[in-house]
Design a protein around this motif. Structure first.
Motif, PDB file in Angstrom:
ATOM      1  N   CYS A 183     -14.016  53.610 -13.288  1.00 23.14           N
ATOM      2  CA  CYS A 183     -14.327  53.429 -15.262  1.00 23.14           C
ATOM      3  C   CYS A 183     -14.474  54.668 -15.786  1.00 23.14           C
ATOM      4  N   THR A 184     -14.711  54.561 -17.047  1.00 25.19           N
ATOM      5  CA  THR A 184     -15.384  55.528 -17.873  1.00 25.19           C
ATOM      6  C   THR A 184     -16.745  55.897 -17.719  1.00 25.19           C
ATOM      7  N   ALA A 185     -17.219  57.220 -18.266  1.00 27.14           N
ATOM      8  CA  ALA A 185     -18.749  57.317 -18.391  1.00 27.14           C
ATOM      9  C   ALA A 185     -19.231  56.455 -19.221  1.00 27.14           C
ATOM     10  N   GLU A 190     -23.005  52.151 -21.154  1.00 22.13           N
ATOM     11  CA  GLU A 190     -23.011  51.370 -21.858  1.00 22.13           C
ATOM     12  C   GLU A 190     -23.435  49.880 -21.085  1.00 22.13           C
ATOM     13  N   TRP A 191     -22.947  49.148 -19.940  1.00 25.83           N
ATOM     14  CA  TRP A 191     -22.767  48.268 -19.566  1.00 25.83           C
ATOM     15  C   TRP A 191     -24.335  48.793 -19.064  1.00 25.83           C
ATOM     16  N   THR A 192     -24.788  49.410 -18.295  1.00 27.21           N
ATOM     17  CA  THR A 192     -26.067  49.367 -17.360  1.00 27.21           C
ATOM     18  C   THR A 192     -27.239  49.863 -18.742  1.00 27.21           C
ATOM     19  N   PHE A 204     -15.947  63.685 -18.559  1.00 26.04           N
ATOM     20  CA  PHE A 204     -15.658  63.054 -19.538  1.00 26.04           C
ATOM     21  C   PHE A 204     -16.801  63.540 -20.185  1.00 26.04           C
ATOM     22  N   ASP A 205     -16.307  63.378 -21.732  1.00 20.67           N
ATOM     23  CA  ASP A 205     -17.625  63.809 -22.226  1.00 20.67           C
ATOM     24  C   ASP A 205     -18.690  63.796 -22.486  1.00 20.67           C
ATOM     25  N   PRO A 206     -19.639  63.760 -22.855  1.00 19.56           N
ATOM     26  CA  PRO A 206     -21.004  63.366 -23.148  1.00 19.56           C
ATOM     27  C   PRO A 206     -21.227  61.832 -24.278  1.00 19.56           C
ATOM     28  N   VAL A 207     -22.197  60.893 -24.026  1.00 21.85           N
ATOM     29  CA  VAL A 207     -22.079  59.951 -24.392  1.00 21.85           C
ATOM     30  C   VAL A 207     -22.984  59.842 -25.152  1.00 21.85           C
ATOM     31  N   THR A 208     -22.814  58.866 -26.697  1.00 16.30           N
ATOM     32  CA  THR A 208     -24.480  58.740 -26.768  1.00 16.30           C
ATOM     33  C   THR A 208     -24.640  57.434 -27.244  1.00 16.30           C
ATOM     34  N   PHE A 209     -25.907  56.975 -26.770  1.00 16.85           N
ATOM     35  CA  PHE A 209     -25.408  55.306 -27.172  1.00 16.85           C
ATOM     36  C   PHE A 209     -27.203  55.505 -26.949  1.00 16.85           C
ATOM     37  N   LYS A 210     -27.521  54.914 -28.128  1.00 13.74           N
ATOM     38  CA  LYS A 210     -28.437  54.295 -28.368  1.00 13.74           C
ATOM     39  C   LYS A 210     -29.182  55.614 -28.693  1.00 13.74           C
ATOM     40  N   GLY A 211     -28.964  56.380 -29.755  1.00  9.88           N
ATOM     41  CA  GLY A 211     -29.785  57.335 -30.078  1.00  9.88           C
ATOM     42  C   GLY A 211     -30.040  58.487 -28.557  1.00  9.88           C
ATOM     43  N   HIS A 212     -29.156  58.629 -27.296  1.00  9.88           N
ATOM     44  CA  HIS A 212     -29.597  59.517 -26.612  1.00  9.88           C
ATOM     45  C   HIS A 212     -28.017  59.895 -25.859  1.00  9.88           C
ATOM     46  N   THR A 213     -28.121  61.261 -26.120  1.00 12.86           N
ATOM     47  CA  THR A 213     -26.994  61.495 -25.591  1.00 12.86           C
ATOM     48  C   THR A 213     -26.625  61.867 -23.904  1.00 12.86           C
ATOM     49  N   TYR A 214     -25.753  61.464 -23.295  1.00  9.01           N
ATOM     50  CA  TYR A 214     -26.061  61.694 -21.852  1.00  9.01           C
ATOM     51  C   TYR A 214     -24.565  62.033 -21.622  1.00  9.01           C
ATOM     52  N   VAL A 215     -24.816  63.358 -20.761  1.00 17.20           N
ATOM     53  CA  VAL A 215     -24.040  64.717 -19.888  1.00 17.20           C
ATOM     54  C   VAL A 215     -23.668  63.576 -18.187  1.00 17.20           C
TER      55      VAL A 215
END
Length: 237
Positions: A183-185, A190-192, A204-215
């Protein structure tokens, strides 16, 4: 061969295990697929347990992939669980393998020797994405590790089930290169709903989700090579 470390990898399943078992007590050797992947995966699992406030002995792990990497990780996980005081038989029961034919269970004919210890008493279940979702709901793991080289086999259903079962699901899609990752980051976060404890074999690049950036963390065998080299030198092996 005094004074050298022999590293070998990319052998077939049976050949790799046979060679390692034959020579590990006779010479300084190291199989990266079995031992390297296991070392970095165990480090990631222990880090995830630290975040959760749990111990590895409390976790239950499903491995998607039962070759050198999957079985190698399971073997080292068992050793750590035993070191934490869990009886070996109980530690083995906390590790479940899924191969190309499905869940590895007792009664299946033709099982390779390195899988047999993890063949538990359970009905057979398929190992495709739909089958994995059913396995997750039946086994109820706290951690899901991908070493199958099956792109996107960690479907939305699979990952959503992990999030339903766990406040902080551990999901490690370790297959590489990137296009073979389970799966991708972004999918995992997003799915959790951002609760996943994630590491991948590919970057994988950082993920921004619901205002928070995950590395996203990366669990790649390369991280252990400096330690292996230093250990060989300092130990005078």
């Amino acid at each position: 061969w005094p004074g050298i470390l022999v590293q070998f990898e990319d052998f077939g399943n049976t050949t790799a295990f046979d060679l390692l078992h034959k020579y590990r007590r006779k010479m300084c050797c190291f199989n990266d697929d079995i031992q390297g992947t296991a070392s970095v995966a165990l480090a990631g699992l222990m880090s995830a347990c630290s975040v959760k406030g749990s111990r590895l002995r409390d976790e239950k792990i499903v491995f998607m992939g039962a070759g050198e990497a999957g079985t190698g990780i399971a073997d080292l996980v068992v050793e750590q669980m035993v070191a934490e005081g869990l009886p070996r038989a109980e530690a083995v029961k906390r590790c479940w393998l899924v191969d190309s034919k499905g869940l590895v269970v007792k009664g299946r004919t033709g099982l390779q020797s390195h899988k047999r210890a993890y063949a538990h008493q359970h009905p057979e279940m398929p190992g495709n994405a739909a089958g994995l979702a059913a396995i997750v709901m039946k086994v109820r793991p706290t951690a899901l590790i991908g070493v199958s080289a099956q792109a996107r086999v960690f479907s939305k259903e699979v990952i959503s089930h992990m999030a339903t079962l766990n406040d902080r699901p551990i999901i490690f899609p370790l297959s590489n290169p990137t296009h073979l990752s389970e799966c991708t980051a972004r999918e995992a976060f997003e799915w959790t709903d951002g609760t996943v404890l994630f590491a991948s074999g590919s970057p994988f690049d950082p993920v921004t989700f619901k205002g928070h950036t995950y590395v996203p963390g990366q669990g790649n065998n390369a991280y252990i090579f400096p330690g292996i080299g230093l250990g060989v030198v300092v130990g005078g092996l």
